[in-house]
Design an enzyme around this catalytic site. Sequence first.
Site, PDB file in Angstrom:
ATOM      1  N   CYS A  87      28.441 -11.221 -60.547  1.00 53.11           N
ATOM      2  CA  CYS A  87      27.765 -11.906 -59.465  1.00 53.11           C
ATOM      3  C   CYS A  87      28.224 -13.410 -59.344  1.00 53.11           C
ATOM      4  O   CYS A  87      27.928 -14.288 -58.361  1.00 53.11           O
ATOM      5  CB  CYS A  87      26.201 -11.985 -59.668  1.00 53.11           C
ATOM      6  SG  CYS A  87      25.568 -10.326 -60.012  1.00 53.11           S
ATOM      7  N   CYS A 210      12.408  -9.476 -57.187  1.00 52.89           N
ATOM      8  CA  CYS A 210      13.967  -9.142 -57.316  1.00 52.89           C
ATOM      9  C   CYS A 210      14.853  -9.482 -55.926  1.00 52.89           C
ATOM     10  O   CYS A 210      14.218  -9.310 -54.775  1.00 52.89           O
ATOM     11  CB  CYS A 210      14.039  -7.575 -57.462  1.00 52.89           C
ATOM     12  SG  CYS A 210      13.174  -6.827 -58.749  1.00 52.89           S
ATOM     13  N   HIS A 336      21.844 -10.769 -51.573  1.00 54.24           N
ATOM     14  CA  HIS A 336      22.702 -11.114 -52.586  1.00 54.24           C
ATOM     15  C   HIS A 336      23.919 -10.131 -52.571  1.00 54.24           C
ATOM     16  O   HIS A 336      23.910  -9.016 -53.338  1.00 54.24           O
ATOM     17  CB  HIS A 336      21.850 -10.875 -53.872  1.00 54.24           C
ATOM     18  CG  HIS A 336      22.730 -11.154 -55.142  1.00 54.24           C
ATOM     19  ND1 HIS A 336      23.900 -12.038 -55.084  1.00 54.24           N
ATOM     20  CD2 HIS A 336      22.627 -10.872 -56.472  1.00 54.24           C
ATOM     21  CE1 HIS A 336      24.502 -12.054 -56.353  1.00 54.24           C
ATOM     22  NE2 HIS A 336      23.557 -11.320 -57.157  1.00 54.24           N
TER      23      HIS A 336
HETATM   24  N1  COA Z   1      12.856  -7.771 -51.817  1.00 55.34           N
HETATM   25  C1  COA Z   1      12.101  -7.460 -50.805  1.00 55.34           C
HETATM   26  N2  COA Z   1      11.915  -6.028 -50.232  1.00 55.34           N
HETATM   27  C2  COA Z   1      12.867  -5.133 -50.534  1.00 55.34           C
HETATM   28  C3  COA Z   1      13.754  -5.619 -51.867  1.00 55.34           C
HETATM   29  C4  COA Z   1      13.705  -6.808 -52.397  1.00 55.34           C
HETATM   30  N3  COA Z   1      14.401  -7.180 -53.244  1.00 55.34           N
HETATM   31  N4  COA Z   1      14.442  -4.241 -51.968  1.00 55.34           N
HETATM   32  C5  COA Z   1      14.195  -3.585 -51.113  1.00 55.34           C
HETATM   33  N5  COA Z   1      13.200  -3.997 -50.386  1.00 55.34           N
HETATM   34  C6  COA Z   1      12.539  -3.344 -49.399  1.00 55.34           C
HETATM   35  C7  COA Z   1      13.476  -2.573 -48.201  1.00 55.34           C
HETATM   36  O1  COA Z   1      13.877  -3.363 -47.190  1.00 55.34           O
HETATM   37  C8  COA Z   1      12.755  -1.137 -47.769  1.00 55.34           C
HETATM   38  O2  COA Z   1      11.709  -1.752 -46.894  1.00 55.34           O
HETATM   39  P1  COA Z   1      11.585  -0.725 -45.843  1.00 55.34           P
HETATM   40  O3  COA Z   1      10.941   0.269 -46.271  1.00 55.34           O
HETATM   41  O4  COA Z   1      10.318  -1.805 -44.885  1.00 55.34           O
HETATM   42  O5  COA Z   1      12.642  -0.547 -45.131  1.00 55.34           O
HETATM   43  C9  COA Z   1      11.892  -1.038 -49.236  1.00 55.34           C
HETATM   44  O6  COA Z   1      11.780  -2.211 -49.956  1.00 55.34           O
HETATM   45  C10 COA Z   1      12.492   0.039 -50.084  1.00 55.34           C
HETATM   46  O7  COA Z   1      13.874  -0.217 -50.148  1.00 55.34           O
HETATM   47  P2  COA Z   1      14.710   0.634 -51.258  1.00 55.34           P
HETATM   48  O8  COA Z   1      16.202   0.263 -50.785  1.00 55.34           O
HETATM   49  O9  COA Z   1      14.263   1.888 -50.941  1.00 55.34           O
HETATM   50  O10 COA Z   1      14.403  -0.283 -52.707  1.00 55.34           O
HETATM   51  P3  COA Z   1      14.965   0.482 -54.015  1.00 55.34           P
HETATM   52  O11 COA Z   1      13.646   0.684 -54.649  1.00 55.34           O
HETATM   53  O12 COA Z   1      15.815   1.646 -53.824  1.00 55.34           O
HETATM   54  O13 COA Z   1      15.401  -0.985 -54.559  1.00 55.34           O
HETATM   55  C11 COA Z   1      15.331  -2.849 -55.934  1.00 55.34           C
HETATM   56  C12 COA Z   1      14.703  -1.904 -54.984  1.00 55.34           C
HETATM   57  C13 COA Z   1      14.538  -3.867 -56.415  1.00 55.34           C
HETATM   58  C14 COA Z   1      15.390  -1.960 -57.440  1.00 55.34           C
HETATM   59  C15 COA Z   1      16.778  -3.269 -55.777  1.00 55.34           C
HETATM   60  O14 COA Z   1      16.491  -3.996 -54.507  1.00 55.34           O
HETATM   61  C16 COA Z   1      17.417  -3.955 -56.829  1.00 55.34           C
HETATM   62  O15 COA Z   1      18.076  -2.986 -57.663  1.00 55.34           O
HETATM   63  N6  COA Z   1      17.629  -5.188 -56.755  1.00 55.34           N
HETATM   64  C17 COA Z   1      18.157  -5.842 -57.830  1.00 55.34           C
HETATM   65  C18 COA Z   1      19.777  -6.078 -57.380  1.00 55.34           C
HETATM   66  C19 COA Z   1      20.383  -6.611 -58.670  1.00 55.34           C
HETATM   67  O16 COA Z   1      20.025  -6.410 -59.759  1.00 55.34           O
HETATM   68  N7  COA Z   1      21.368  -7.582 -58.460  1.00 55.34           N
HETATM   69  C20 COA Z   1      22.154  -8.244 -59.302  1.00 55.34           C
HETATM   70  C21 COA Z   1      21.437  -9.312 -60.187  1.00 55.34           C
HETATM   71  S1  COA Z   1      22.253 -10.156 -61.248  1.00 55.34           S
END
Ligand code: COA
Length: 388
Positions: A87, A210, A336
Site C-alpha cells: 500500500c 475499514c 484506497h
Molecule cells: N466502508 C463503508 N462501506 C463499505 C466498505 C467500507 N470499507 N466496504 C464496503 N462497503 C459497502 C459497499 O459499498 C456495499 O454497500 P451497498 O450494499 O450499499 O452497495 C456494502 O458495504 C457491501 O459491500 P461489499 O463489497 O460486499 O463488502 P465486503 O463485505 O465484501 O467488504 C470489507 C467489506 C471491509 C471486508 C472490505 O471493504 C475490505 O476488505 N476492506 C479492507 C481493505 C484492505 O484491507 N485494504 C488494505 C489495507 S492495508
Amino acid sequence: MRDVAVIGIGCTKFGEKWESSFRDIFVEAGTLALEDAQLSGEKIDAMYVGNMSAGRFIGQEHIGALIADYAGMATRHIPATRVEAACASGGLAFRQAVIAVASGMEDIVVAAGVEKMTDVGSDESTDTLTGAADREWEGFMGATFPGLYAMIANDYIHKYGMTREQLAQVAVKNHYNGARNPIAQFPNEITLDTVIKSTMVAEPLRLFDCSPVTDGAAAVIVAPLERAREFTDTPIKVLASTQASDTIALHDRRDISTLDATVAAGQRAFKMAHLSHKDINMVEVHDCFSIAEICAIEDLGFCKKGTAGKFTADGETALGGKIPVNTSGGLKACGHPVGATGIKQVCEIVQQLRGTAGKRQVDGAKIGMTHNVGGTGATVAVHILGRV
Ligand code: COA
C-alpha cells in the site's frame, strides 16, 4: 542535490470503475496531470508507477512498459519503472521521482499510482492484500489485514483505554471530509451510530472502521524547482522525502501499536525539512483502518501516545482543528486503490497548498505532510511539501 517541485497533479474519481480498464484510468490521471502542468507528453523524461498487485487483480504484469505504451511514450523509449511496496507503492514511486530529479539525472518526471481492485471478488482481494503481510507466519495462519489491524486495535485499547466512540470518530470525521471531496468513493456523511452498529469485520473493527476496496489512479509531475515556473504559477516545493522499514510480521515488533517505521520516517522528515510537527498545517495519514489513523498521528508526534482517541473526539483533527487530518476523506472515505493512495495524498496536499481544496480548504495552508504505509508498517514513506 537540486530542489524539487510538484508542477502538476491529476486524479481520477475513486470507486468501483467497471466501465474503465486499468490502462484507461492511468491515462485519465496522467492526462489530467499534464493538463494541470500545461505540459505536452513529449517533455516527460521518465515515469515511476506505484502498483501493488496488478498481476493478481487483473492478470497483468510489466506495468512500467504497459503504462509508457498507453501514455503514448513507448516510441520515445523513456525509462518507465514500476515501484512496489504494497500500500506504500505510490509513496515510494513519488520518492523515486523526487530522487531522480534531485540527483540531476532527469528533469521532468511523472510519479503515478494505479490499482484496479474490484475486478475480483472479496475473497481474492482479501487474499491478495494479505500478500503485504508475512505470508508464511501470518497469511497461512489465517490472518487477514482487518485481522492484523484488529490485533493492533486490541493492544492499543488494552494499553490506553480508548473508547469505542473515540475510535469511531475517526471514520465520522473522514466521511465528513470525503463528502466535500468530488473524487471520493463515499460522498456521504455518517454518524457515530452508523459506525458502532455496522457489521463486525474483525473485533473490534467494524465495516466503517475499514477502508474499502477501490479502483483509481493518480499522477503528479515533478521538476527542478528552478524550472518550475516555466509550467505553473504555484509550484509546490518538496521539503522532505523519507522512507523507513520494519519487520514484515507484526509479532516481531517491539510494540505492535507503535509503528516504529512511522516514527523513524517522521523524525527523519522533520530533520530534513528543519521543521517540527508545529509547522505542519494539515497531514494526510494512512488510515487503512480507523486504528491506523490513531497510531499514525501519535507516531508522527502530533499528540502524545495514548491520547489520539481523545484528541480526535475533541475535534482537533477535524477541519478547523489544531491539525486537520485526512482532509481528502482519507483512505476510509476517499477510497484506497492501494498503489495509487500515496500519490493521491500528494495531490490532496498540493491542492491545499494552492488554496484550491474548495469546501475542505484549510485556511492559510503553507506546509503539509503525507504518510503512506505498506502492510502493517513494514514500509513507510513520509513527505513534507510547502508553498514557495
Ligand atoms: N466502508 C463503508 N462501506 C463499505 C466498505 C467500507 N470499507 N466496504 C464496503 N462497503 C459497502 C459497499 O459499498 C456495499 O454497500 P451497498 O450494499 O450499499 O452497495 C456494502 O458495504 C457491501 O459491500 P461489499 O463489497 O460486499 O463488502 P465486503 O463485505 O465484501 O467488504 C470489507 C467489506 C471491509 C471486508 C472490505 O471493504 C475490505 O476488505 N476492506 C479492507 C481493505 C484492505 O484491507 N485494504 C488494505 C489495507 S492495508
